[in-house]
Write an enzyme that holds these catalytic residues in place. Sequence first.
Site: not given
Ligand code: PHB
Length: 395
Positions: A75, A204, A296, A300, A388
């Site tokens: 990505h 997000y 989460p 990280k 990130y």
């Molecule tokens: C996930 O794919 O579980 C995932 C992706 C991005 C995040 C947290 C979890 O910020």
Amino acid sequence: MKTIKTQVGIVGAGPSGLLLAQMLHLAGIESVILESRSRAYIENRQRAGVLEHGVVQTLRDCGVGHRLAREGMVHEGIDIRFGEKRHRLDVKALSGGQCVTVYPQHEIVKDLVEARLRTGHPILFGAKATSLLALDQPRPRVRYEHEGEACELECDFVAGCDGFHGISRAAVPAGQLEIYGRDYPFAWLGILAEAPPASHEVIYAHHERGFALQSMRSPSVSRLYLQCAIDEDVDQWSDDRIWSELHARFATDDGFLLNEGRIVQKSLTPMRSFVTAPMRHGRLMLAGDAAHIVPPTGAKGLNSAVGDVRIMAAGLDAYYRRGQSDLLDRYSDIALHRVWKTQRFAASLCTLLHRFHDEPRFQLQMQLAELRQIVEDARAAELFARNYTGLPFDV
Ligand code: PHB
Ligand code: APR
């Protein structure tokens, strides 16, 4: 009592313990891994799935990057939503060329277990460590139970890679550890759905109804999360209720629509920031979730664990290859330097994106102002993208 001898005794076969074992093997250092669960259990445990640029490189360098290179989804950007508008952050361009890769964590565990078995070195499943002894002596011991028998592992160092609920952290005498932490007043309801992700990048979504996240496990399986109450009863969430809440939180004024599909799993994830310091006591060194936990948001957890393991492996390499112990002596300081940066990013992302019901109106405006700054100010965006996609490793 049955006793096995090795150089490094590793408690726990999560990503931390398995990667450490692989790095030590490549450096010619012997280890034994003790894992209380079965192989099938650890290979199917659902966790987050976003790997930093440097973590992908690390796995590749350790010879476990083949399937990741084939199946991992690279990505270059993320989608941040607020006020019903979408904003794409080109994290690759903003970070000077770093991407993230979506590859489910249990697939990394499978790749690492396979690599371990190929080395022929011991990994004992169903081997529960029960106590750590003589941690301040040259040859500490791990007592464990295996196939109904009490056994002992004698080693030079113990790597405590047994996660948040393991025994390693608790083996440090009272008063020797400083604990820092914060619990958040919400949780995530997570689902796995047989539906192609509607956006090929992670979304997000900041929303007045609460945060939502769209990720994926493959081109045909979506991973979705909804902010919910800490004590939410998952059984109260019918599939219809989940989809309608997700549609509401991801809605944009240009008519974005999520893809629905059969929900194959529902779970609740608590949110916590937690750091223990120091990360070493005598000949015990803690790594990953045994030493620290992040909420989460930002995925990280595993990435932070890899930082620890790299430093521990480099320290052990210097010790065994050149007889130098200075890097190992500084293990905790070096590891915590990066751990705290990652903690800061994960906690600030968590605070930025979730609804806090105790301070709704003011908090909301602060969040929106910060979100606007990230998408409008190139320097704020750059800092976000560097965090990130992964800060540099110290070792
Ligand atoms: C996930 O794919 O579980 C995932 C992706 C991005 C995040 C947290 C979890 O910020
Ligand atoms: N004896 C042996 N094994 C144990 C014991 C014990 N007493 N206690 C726990 N374990 C095992 C667990 O069964 C688990 O497989 O230790 C392992 C710890 O693994 P994780 O919890 O995955 O911790 P870690 O490897 O540090 O994970 C790093 O990946 O999934 C994420 O949340 C995790 O973000 C963290 C990162």
